[in-house]
Design an enzyme around this catalytic site. Structure first.
Site, PDB file in Angstrom:
ATOM      1  N   GLY A 114       0.814  -1.236   0.000  1.00 33.58           N
ATOM      2  CA  GLY A 114       0.000   0.000   0.000  1.00 33.58           C
ATOM      3  C   GLY A 114       0.832   1.263   0.000  1.00 33.58           C
ATOM      4  O   GLY A 114       0.325   2.345   0.276  1.00 33.58           O
ATOM      5  N   LYS A 129       6.940  16.481  -2.535  1.00 30.37           N
ATOM      6  CA  LYS A 129       7.096  16.635  -1.080  1.00 30.37           C
ATOM      7  C   LYS A 129       8.234  17.620  -0.769  1.00 30.37           C
ATOM      8  O   LYS A 129       8.129  18.428   0.148  1.00 30.37           O
ATOM      9  CB  LYS A 129       7.381  15.269  -0.449  1.00 30.37           C
ATOM     10  CG  LYS A 129       6.186  14.319  -0.537  1.00 30.37           C
ATOM     11  CD  LYS A 129       6.610  12.903  -0.204  1.00 30.37           C
ATOM     12  CE  LYS A 129       5.436  11.942  -0.249  1.00 30.37           C
ATOM     13  NZ  LYS A 129       5.840  10.540  -0.233  1.00 30.37           N
TER      14      LYS A 129
HETATM   15  P1  NDP Z   1      -6.205   4.850  -2.694  1.00 26.49           P
HETATM   16  O1  NDP Z   1      -6.123   4.702  -4.156  1.00 26.49           O
HETATM   17  O2  NDP Z   1      -5.948   3.680  -1.841  1.00 26.49           O
HETATM   18  O3  NDP Z   1      -7.619   5.429  -2.282  1.00 26.49           O
HETATM   19  C1  NDP Z   1      -8.202   6.535  -2.925  1.00 26.49           C
HETATM   20  C2  NDP Z   1      -9.629   6.695  -2.423  1.00 26.49           C
HETATM   21  O4  NDP Z   1     -10.138   7.905  -2.923  1.00 26.49           O
HETATM   22  C3  NDP Z   1     -10.560   5.592  -2.892  1.00 26.49           C
HETATM   23  O5  NDP Z   1     -11.543   5.368  -1.916  1.00 26.49           O
HETATM   24  C4  NDP Z   1     -11.198   6.226  -4.143  1.00 26.49           C
HETATM   25  O6  NDP Z   1     -12.490   5.751  -4.403  1.00 26.49           O
HETATM   26  C5  NDP Z   1     -11.293   7.675  -3.696  1.00 26.49           C
HETATM   27  N1  NDP Z   1     -11.303   8.588  -4.816  1.00 26.49           N
HETATM   28  C6  NDP Z   1     -10.368   8.716  -5.788  1.00 26.49           C
HETATM   29  N2  NDP Z   1     -10.710   9.695  -6.634  1.00 26.49           N
HETATM   30  C7  NDP Z   1     -11.893  10.187  -6.197  1.00 26.49           C
HETATM   31  C8  NDP Z   1     -12.760  11.186  -6.655  1.00 26.49           C
HETATM   32  N3  NDP Z   1     -12.508  11.881  -7.733  1.00 26.49           N
HETATM   33  N4  NDP Z   1     -13.897  11.412  -5.964  1.00 26.49           N
HETATM   34  C9  NDP Z   1     -14.193  10.702  -4.863  1.00 26.49           C
HETATM   35  N5  NDP Z   1     -13.395   9.730  -4.370  1.00 26.49           N
HETATM   36  C10 NDP Z   1     -12.254   9.472  -5.030  1.00 26.49           C
HETATM   37  O7  NDP Z   1      -5.202   6.050  -2.338  1.00 26.49           O
HETATM   38  P2  NDP Z   1      -4.369   6.255  -0.999  1.00 26.49           P
HETATM   39  O8  NDP Z   1      -5.266   6.118   0.160  1.00 26.49           O
HETATM   40  O9  NDP Z   1      -3.118   5.452  -1.055  1.00 26.49           O
HETATM   41  O10 NDP Z   1      -3.890   7.764  -1.164  1.00 26.49           O
HETATM   42  C11 NDP Z   1      -4.779   8.833  -0.929  1.00 26.49           C
HETATM   43  C12 NDP Z   1      -3.995  10.127  -0.845  1.00 26.49           C
HETATM   44  O11 NDP Z   1      -3.069  10.037   0.226  1.00 26.49           O
HETATM   45  C13 NDP Z   1      -3.160  10.461  -2.080  1.00 26.49           C
HETATM   46  O12 NDP Z   1      -3.119  11.861  -2.225  1.00 26.49           O
HETATM   47  C14 NDP Z   1      -1.789   9.952  -1.708  1.00 26.49           C
HETATM   48  O13 NDP Z   1      -0.762  10.599  -2.398  1.00 26.49           O
HETATM   49  C15 NDP Z   1      -1.757  10.295  -0.243  1.00 26.49           C
HETATM   50  N6  NDP Z   1      -0.842   9.524   0.557  1.00 26.49           N
HETATM   51  C16 NDP Z   1      -0.853   8.163   0.497  1.00 26.49           C
HETATM   52  C17 NDP Z   1      -0.021   7.422   1.296  1.00 26.49           C
HETATM   53  C18 NDP Z   1       0.000   5.943   1.253  1.00 26.49           C
HETATM   54  O14 NDP Z   1       0.831   5.342   1.952  1.00 26.49           O
HETATM   55  N7  NDP Z   1      -0.856   5.279   0.497  1.00 26.49           N
HETATM   56  C19 NDP Z   1       0.914   8.086   2.216  1.00 26.49           C
HETATM   57  C20 NDP Z   1       0.831   9.532   2.219  1.00 26.49           C
HETATM   58  C21 NDP Z   1      -0.022  10.213   1.414  1.00 26.49           C
HETATM   59  P3  NDP Z   1     -12.734   4.465  -5.336  1.00 26.49           P
HETATM   60  O15 NDP Z   1     -12.006   3.330  -4.653  1.00 26.49           O
HETATM   61  O16 NDP Z   1     -14.173   4.325  -5.323  1.00 26.49           O
HETATM   62  O17 NDP Z   1     -12.106   4.788  -6.657  1.00 26.49           O
HETATM   63  N1  HSE Z   2       3.627   6.715  -2.635  1.00 27.35           N
HETATM   64  C1  HSE Z   2       4.120   7.414  -1.497  1.00 27.35           C
HETATM   65  C2  HSE Z   2       5.395   6.742  -1.037  1.00 27.35           C
HETATM   66  C3  HSE Z   2       3.099   7.403  -0.413  1.00 27.35           C
HETATM   67  O1  HSE Z   2       5.707   5.655  -1.490  1.00 27.35           O
HETATM   68  O2  HSE Z   2       6.088   7.332  -0.202  1.00 27.35           O
HETATM   69  C4  HSE Z   2       3.465   8.287   0.740  1.00 27.35           C
HETATM   70  O3  HSE Z   2       3.360   9.629   0.400  1.00 27.35           O
END
Ligand code: NDP
Ligand code: HSE
Length: 442
Positions: free
Chosen positions: A193, A211
């Site tokens: 993830g 970042k």
């Molecule tokens: P995921 O792909 O796991 O989840 C994204 C979620 O957002 C899903 O529920 C998706 O819905 C929903 N979504 C996407 N686009 C839309 C939209 N246009 N309208 C409504 N809902 C939407 O992403 P992550 O949780 O990994 O990442 C989320 C954010 O956090 C990103 O900005 C990422 O860069 C940031 N981030 C992530 C980290 C990580 O470790 N994963 C760490 C730090 C920051 P559906 O499934 O229905 O498409």
């Molecule tokens: N894709 C990002 C990483 C998630 O691997 O660090 C955290 O921002």
């Protein structure tokens, strides 16, 4: 006399994936503790996703609060704060603008959005009398934004050296220590993830660059736009680079660096794979972990380390921002401190060609007499001083052998010019790999 029930804080959650799922989990499991510490009860009132059926089936939140309709989301009564953990710029930027225009503070983990539209969104928040909190946008669970904006504010900061991407650090660690191929290691990072929806963002260095722009803007009190930051990813590294590095006492890390030019306001920002001494603290950062070294004039070197990605570590940063919002701390800091990029001018950025460093150069060369002489002649003509040359025998039948050269301190632009000439030699196959050698504290 019976106590009145605590005030409820209504949350609108956009996104219920890796991070959103972690946020929902923490709010549910830690509800009593959060209520004790803030005196308020947190309640997720509405969740916006794209695929409502999937989110309903996840069981992470009550099915009846899930919607895929932005209008229904924004019409929900009793939402005091919006958390955006969907990612991307379109349409997410418009959702964030809509929340701010409705007078709601926004908490986001979205570095892409902030690095590219931060100043505009911060200005909008300020105009609407609300704030944006974004601890989760950099360094996952590490409170590095809190450290830069509050903990280190007494310092004149001269440099940031960060491992800011968990996916690439995981890949580099698996290639160096577990003998995995690049493709195997990337699959592992995705399964954990860590990776972005489009992992090119990670491996190309783009995610670390976004970042770095956010962190450097805060550290230097100046705007730094991503299109001003040279960026190279890890795609061209091969096992042989790790082996030669190990032999010379170095580890490879994708470093995001922002350095203030001595005596000036100019900053030099770049993201590129680097050699760091194995004894350096930052070389110990393995797997999905991140670290940020900050050089302050009063503190000297300080370093912040922890899980840089993943569900609960990132949710920790989001929910901490939520609790700071509920207690009023986040709003006060946003309104009163002058660090936000909308309040600052763009930083003058130094051309990386004008910076100096020692470098590692790996060429693929024909294994025949005179090739090393040709290469070293060109380096000499450009005034590049060599500190070491390594060439090991390879399996019989291989047309090319890796030829490794390390240099003394040299102007980057000068080395690049020499390498461009070397690349044209008939005996050289492929574009050479150039790694900066960075000395960081042990
Ligand atoms: P995921 O792909 O796991 O989840 C994204 C979620 O957002 C899903 O529920 C998706 O819905 C929903 N979504 C996407 N686009 C839309 C939209 N246009 N309208 C409504 N809902 C939407 O992403 P992550 O949780 O990994 O990442 C989320 C954010 O956090 C990103 O900005 C990422 O860069 C940031 N981030 C992530 C980290 C990580 O470790 N994963 C760490 C730090 C920051 P559906 O499934 O229905 O498409
Ligand atoms: N894709 C990002 C990483 C998630 O691997 O660090 C955290 O921002």
């Amino acid at each position: 006399m019976k106590n009145s029930p605590p005030q409820e804080i209504g949350i609108g959650l956009i996104g219920l994936g890796t991070v959103g799922g972690g946020v929902a989990q923490l709010i549910k499991e830690e509800a009593a503790r959060y209520e004790r510490s803030t005196g308020k009860r947190l309640a997720i009132r509405r969740v916006l996703v794209r695929d409502a059926a999937k989110a309903k089936a996840s069981g992470l939140v009550a099915a009846d609060i899930v919607t895929a309709d932005p209008d229904a989301f924004f019409a929900t009564p009793g939402v005091d704060v919006v958390i955006e953990v969907a990612g991307g710029i379109k349409p997410t930027g418009d959702l964030v603008r809509r929340a701010l225009n409705d007078g709601k503070p926004v908490i986001t983990a979205n570095k892409s959005l902030l690095a590219t539209h931060g100043p505009e969104l911060f200005a909008l928040a300020r105009a609407k009398g609300v704030h944006i909190s974004f601890e989760a946008s950099c360094g996952g669970g590490i409170p590095c934004i809190l450290a830069l904006t509050l903990g280190l504010q007494a310092n004149n900061i001269s440099g940031l050296y960060g491992i800011l991407n968990g996916t690439t650090n995981y890949i580099l660690s698996q290639m160096a220590n577990a003998g995995q191929s690049y493709a195997e290691a990337l699959k592992g990072a995705q399964a954990l993830g860590f990776a972005e929806a489009d992992p090119t963002m990670d491996v190309s260095g783009e995610d670390a660059k976004q970042k770095l722009c956010i962190l450097a803007s805060l550290a230097f009190g100046a705007r730094i736009a991503p299109d001003k930051v040279p960026c190279e990813g890890i795609e061209r590294l091969e096992k042989v680079d790790f082996n030669y590095g190990a032999e010379m006492g170095y580890a490879i890390k994708l470093l995001a660096t922002a350095e203030r030019w001595p005596g000036h306001q100019w900053v030099c920002v770049q993201v590129r794979p680097c050699f760091v001494r194995k004894s350096a603290l930052i070389a110990q950062v393995q797997g999905g972990f991140n670290a940020l070294s900050v050089i302050g004039h009063a503190t000297g070197h300080t370093m912040y380390y922890g899980a840089g990605a993943g569900s609960l570590p990132t949710a920790s940063a989001v929910v901490s921002d939520l609790l700071s919002t509920v207690s009023g701390v986040a709003g006060t800091a946003f309104a009163n401190l002058r660090f936000a990029p909308d309040l600052n001018e763009e930083a003058p950025v130094v051309n990386t060609a004008d910076t100096e460093s020692p470098f590692y150069l790996r060429l693929k060369a024909n294994d025949r007499p005179g090739v090393i002489a040709q290469v070293t002649r060109i380096l000499g003509e450009h005034g590049v001083s060599i500190s070491g040359v390594l060439q090991h025998t390879v399996a019989k039948g291989e047309a090319h052998v890796p030829l490794v050269i390390t240099t003394h301190q040299v102007r980057q632009g000068t080395l690049e010019k020499a390498v461009a000439e070397i690349e044209k030699l008939e005996a050289i196959a492929e574009k050479p790999v150039i790694l900066r050698i960075v000395e960081l504290p042990a």
